[in-house]
Scaffold this active site. Structure first.
Site, mmCIF file in Angstrom:
data_model
loop_
_atom_site.group_PDB
_atom_site.id
_atom_site.type_symbol
_atom_site.label_atom_id
_atom_site.label_comp_id
_atom_site.label_asym_id
_atom_site.label_seq_id
_atom_site.Cartn_x
_atom_site.Cartn_y
_atom_site.Cartn_z
ATOM 1 C CE1 TYR A 13 -4.022 -1.661 -0.373
ATOM 2 C CE2 TYR A 13 -3.248 -3.038 1.427
ATOM 3 C CZ TYR A 13 -4.137 -2.792 0.395
ATOM 4 O OH TYR A 13 -5.135 -3.686 0.137
ATOM 5 C CD GLU A 95 -10.772 -22.439 6.235
ATOM 6 O OE1 GLU A 95 -10.804 -21.758 5.195
ATOM 7 O OE2 GLU A 95 -11.257 -23.580 6.294
ATOM 8 C CG ASP A 155 -14.496 -23.672 5.114
ATOM 9 O OD1 ASP A 155 -15.125 -23.889 6.165
ATOM 10 O OD2 ASP A 155 -14.394 -22.539 4.601
#
Length: 165
Positions: A13, A95, A155
């Site tokens: 950035y 997660e 997941d």
């Protein structure tokens, strides 16, 4: 090429026009580190802490011991830590930060007997893809624990498998 979450967002950035993506910044930092045979911490580049650990895990820093009075803490940069200590006999790596928070608010670790868990344990989250510090700490814990039981709650998709790897 290393994953983009390992380099502090700040580098990208500072000049997004120069760096096309965070992945490019990660690749450049990795190449410089390998070429100079120096860790990222020596280059002054480290990721913002994103991993969290809850439970009996303590970090001995080069200057002082930290985290004794804190049940939940950010995982520090490996360059600032001399040793990791734990009395945990198992670690659950989660997660999703939202699932980690749910386990935290339900006092999962404190109510182990309710769930049939008799050994002390720790919860860890990398909030998605784990940063270097989180992976380093898990490796340290696996080496310190007498018979490491590291469990994963992820997941069931390609991202979950990638995070497990």
């Amino acid at each position: 090429m290393l994953p983009p979450w390992e380099v502090a967002n700040d580098l990208y950035y500072r000049d997004p026009a120069l760096f096309e993506s965070q992945r490019m910044v990660t690749s450049l930092v990795h190449r410089i580190s390998v070429t100079l045979r120096s860790p990222r911490s020596v280059l002054g580049v480290c990721a913002s802490p994103s991993g969290l650990v809850m439970g009996p895990v303590y970090f001995v820093h080069h200057t002082k011991r930290g985290g004794e009075n804190t049940w939940e803490k950010f995982i520090p940069d490996p360059g600032s830590v001399r040793e990791v200590h734990t009395s945990a006999e198992w670690v659950l790596v989660v997660e999703k930060h939202a699932v980690y928070q749910t386990l935290q608010t339900s006092h999962f670790l404190e109510q182990g007997l309710v769930y049939g868990i008799t050994a002390p344990g720790a919860l860890v989250t990398g909030k998605g893809y784990p940063d270097l510090a989180t992976r380093w700490m898990l490796r340290e814990l696996a080496q310190k624990m007498p018979s490491p039981h590291i469990l994963f709650l992820l997941d069931a998709d390609p991202h979950g498998v990638d995070i497990f790897r």
